[in-house]
Design an enzyme around this catalytic site. Structure first.
Site, PDB file in Angstrom:
ATOM      1  N   GLY A  59      58.065 -47.403  34.469  1.00 40.34           N
ATOM      2  CA  GLY A  59      58.957 -46.617  33.646  1.00 40.34           C
ATOM      3  C   GLY A  59      58.451 -45.092  33.009  1.00 40.34           C
ATOM      4  O   GLY A  59      58.251 -44.974  31.885  1.00 40.34           O
ATOM      5  N   ALA A  60      58.145 -44.216  34.170  1.00 38.29           N
ATOM      6  CA  ALA A  60      57.745 -43.194  33.750  1.00 38.29           C
ATOM      7  C   ALA A  60      58.560 -41.851  34.218  1.00 38.29           C
ATOM      8  O   ALA A  60      58.284 -40.724  34.158  1.00 38.29           O
ATOM      9  CB  ALA A  60      56.311 -43.008  34.708  1.00 38.29           C
ATOM     10  N   GLY A  63      60.559 -40.650  28.278  1.00 35.00           N
ATOM     11  CA  GLY A  63      60.038 -41.208  27.268  1.00 35.00           C
ATOM     12  C   GLY A  63      58.551 -41.068  27.173  1.00 35.00           C
ATOM     13  O   GLY A  63      57.841 -40.291  27.672  1.00 35.00           O
ATOM     14  N   GLY A  65      56.488 -42.888  29.173  1.00 33.38           N
ATOM     15  CA  GLY A  65      55.919 -43.058  30.414  1.00 33.38           C
ATOM     16  C   GLY A  65      55.662 -41.455  30.971  1.00 33.38           C
ATOM     17  O   GLY A  65      54.633 -41.252  31.498  1.00 33.38           O
ATOM     18  N   TYR A 207      63.895 -59.368  22.442  1.00 30.10           N
ATOM     19  CA  TYR A 207      62.783 -58.300  22.554  1.00 30.10           C
ATOM     20  C   TYR A 207      61.515 -58.787  21.979  1.00 30.10           C
ATOM     21  O   TYR A 207      60.565 -58.403  22.946  1.00 30.10           O
ATOM     22  CB  TYR A 207      63.315 -57.047  21.980  1.00 30.10           C
ATOM     23  CG  TYR A 207      62.642 -55.803  22.152  1.00 30.10           C
ATOM     24  CD1 TYR A 207      62.305 -55.229  23.320  1.00 30.10           C
ATOM     25  CD2 TYR A 207      61.818 -55.290  21.211  1.00 30.10           C
ATOM     26  CE1 TYR A 207      61.443 -54.302  23.662  1.00 30.10           C
ATOM     27  CE2 TYR A 207      61.125 -54.168  21.006  1.00 30.10           C
ATOM     28  CZ  TYR A 207      60.851 -53.769  22.241  1.00 30.10           C
ATOM     29  OH  TYR A 207      59.754 -52.371  22.466  1.00 30.10           O
TER      30      TYR A 207
END
Length: 336
Positions: A59-60, A63, A65, A207
C-alpha cells in the site's frame, strides 16, 4: 480643549483595541501551533542507515506507505513497493528516485484480496533474490461496504489481516536474519473482544476486528519464528485516502466543516510514518511490542492472549491452506 481630549481618548482606545486583538490573535496562533505539534506525535530520532537492506512496503502509492518509502529510500534502502495499481506505483518510484537519487526503488504487483496474486508476488520477489530486511504490512481499507473476495472472505478482513498473514508466511524464507516484520495496526483494535465478529457488527467494528487479528499475528510470530522479530505500530489518526468511504469525510460539505478540527488534530502522512520508521530502524525493539509515537507499549489484553493467538493462527492456516510444517521448515531456515 475638550475636543482634543476626546480625540486623544479615542486614539488611546483604538490602540488598546489593536493591542487586544493582536494579543488574542497571537494567543490563538500559539494555541493552534501547540495543538498541531501535540497531535502530530513524535518524530523518529534514530539515524541508522539502511544501505543494502531491502524493505517491502504494501500500500505504498499514497499516504503512510508512500511517505515511509521516501524515508527509507533517503536512508539508502532498497525499496520494493507492493501495490495493486502499478501505474500509480511506478509514478511513485519515479518521484522517490528523483528526490533521493536512490536507484534501488522498485514496484511489484500485489493484490491482498487475491491469494493467487500474493503467491505470484512472492514468486517474483524470490526470483529477484532480495534479502528482505523488513516487511511492512501497511495496506488497509476502512469502512468498506461488506463484500466478498474471490477467495470467499470479507474484503476488509482479507485486505487488513488474512492477506498479510499469507504474505508474511510466504515471505519468511526471503527474510534476512534479524529482519523485522512491521504490522501497521490501529487504536481501533481495542474494540475487539472476540475472534468471532458478531453478524450485526458495524463497519467500524469490522475494521477494529481485522486490526486486532493483525496484532495477534504479531504475538504469534514473536513466539514462533526465530531470527526475525515482529512488532505492531499504531501510526495514529492520519490524513490518508483510507477515509474515502467514511461518511463524515466522503461528504464534501461535512469535510469542509470538519477541516479546521482535522487540520489541528490529524497527522500528515509523513508524521504518521514516523513510528513505522522507528520500528524498522530503532535498535532491538521488544519482540511482539506495540509502538506508538515512537515508544514501546503493549496492545489490549485480548491481543496479548496466547490462547487467542494460537486459535487464530490455526484457523488462518486452514483458511490459506498453509501448514504448520511449512512454518517449521521456514523457522529452521531463518535460524541458520
Amino acid at each position: 480643549m475638550r475636543m482634543r481630549q476626546i480625540s486623544f481618548l479615542s486614539d488611546t482606545e483604538k490602540n488598546m483595541s489593536k493591542l487586544f486583538w493582536s494579543s488574542l490573535f497571537t494567543l490563538a496562533a500559539a494555541a493552534a501551533f501547540s495543538l498541531k505539534r501535540y497531535f502530530g506525535g513524535m518524530n523518529c530520532r534514530c539515524n541508522q542507515r539502511l544501505d543494502c537492506k531491502a524493505v517491502v512496503i504494501t500500500g505504498a502509492t499514497s499516504g503512510i506507505g508512500k511517505a515511509l518509502a521516501l524515508e527509507v529510500a533517503k536512508r539508502g534502502a532498497q525499496v520494493i513497493l507492493a501495490c495493486r495499481d502499478m501505474k500509480a506505483a511506478w509514478a511513485v518510484v519515479d518521484e522517490i528516485t528523483k528526490e533521493t537519487h536512490n536507484e534501488g526503488v522498485y514496484a511489484l504487483p500485489l493484490d491482498l484480496t487475491n491469494f493467487k496474486s500474493i503467491n505470484e508476488f512472492c514468486g517474483l520477489l524470490s526470483e529477484c533474490e532480495f534479502d528482505i530486511y523488513s516487511l511492512v504490512n501497511n495496506a488497509a481499507v476502512f469502512y468498506l461496504p461488506l463484500q466478498t473476495t474471490a477467495d470467499g472472505f470479507d474484503v476488509t478482513f482479507q485486505t487488513n489481516y488474512l492477506g498479510p498473514f499469507l504474505l508474511t508466511l510466504k515471505m519468511l524464507p526471503s527474510m534476512a536474519k534479524n529482519g523485522r516484520i512491521v504490522n501497521v495496526s490501529s487504536e481501533a483494535h481495542k474494540l475487539c473482544s472476540s475472534l468471532d465478529i458478531p453478524k450485526q457488527a458495524g463497519l467500524f467494528e469490522v475494521y477494529g476486528h481485522s486490526k486486532a487479528c493483525l496484532n495477534l499475528l504479531t504475538l504469534k510470530l514473536a513466539s514462533t519464528v526465530d531470527g526475525v522479530s515482529a512488532v505492531n505500530v499504531d501510526p495514529g489518526n492520519v490524513e490518508t485516502k483510507i477515509f474515502r468511504n467514511f461518511p463524515l469525510l466522503s461528504n464534501p460539505l461535512l469535510k469542509i466543516l470538519l477541516w479546521p478540527i482535522r487540520f489541528l488534530t490529524v497527522k500528515r502522512p509523513v508524521q504518521g510514518a514516523q513510528s513505522v520508521l522507528h520500528a524498522i530502524i530503532c535498535p532491538q525493539p521488544a519482540n511482539g511490542c506495540y509502538i506508538r509515537d515512537c515508544k514501546e507499549e503493549w496492545p489490549s489484553d485480548f491481543c496479548m492472549n496466547d490462547t487467542n493467538a494460537d486459535a487464530l493462527w490455526h484457523r488462518s492456516l486452514q483458511w490459506t491452506k498453509m501448514t504448520e510444517e511449512y512454518v517449521l521448515q521456514t523457522n529452521e531456515y531463518s535460524s541458520v
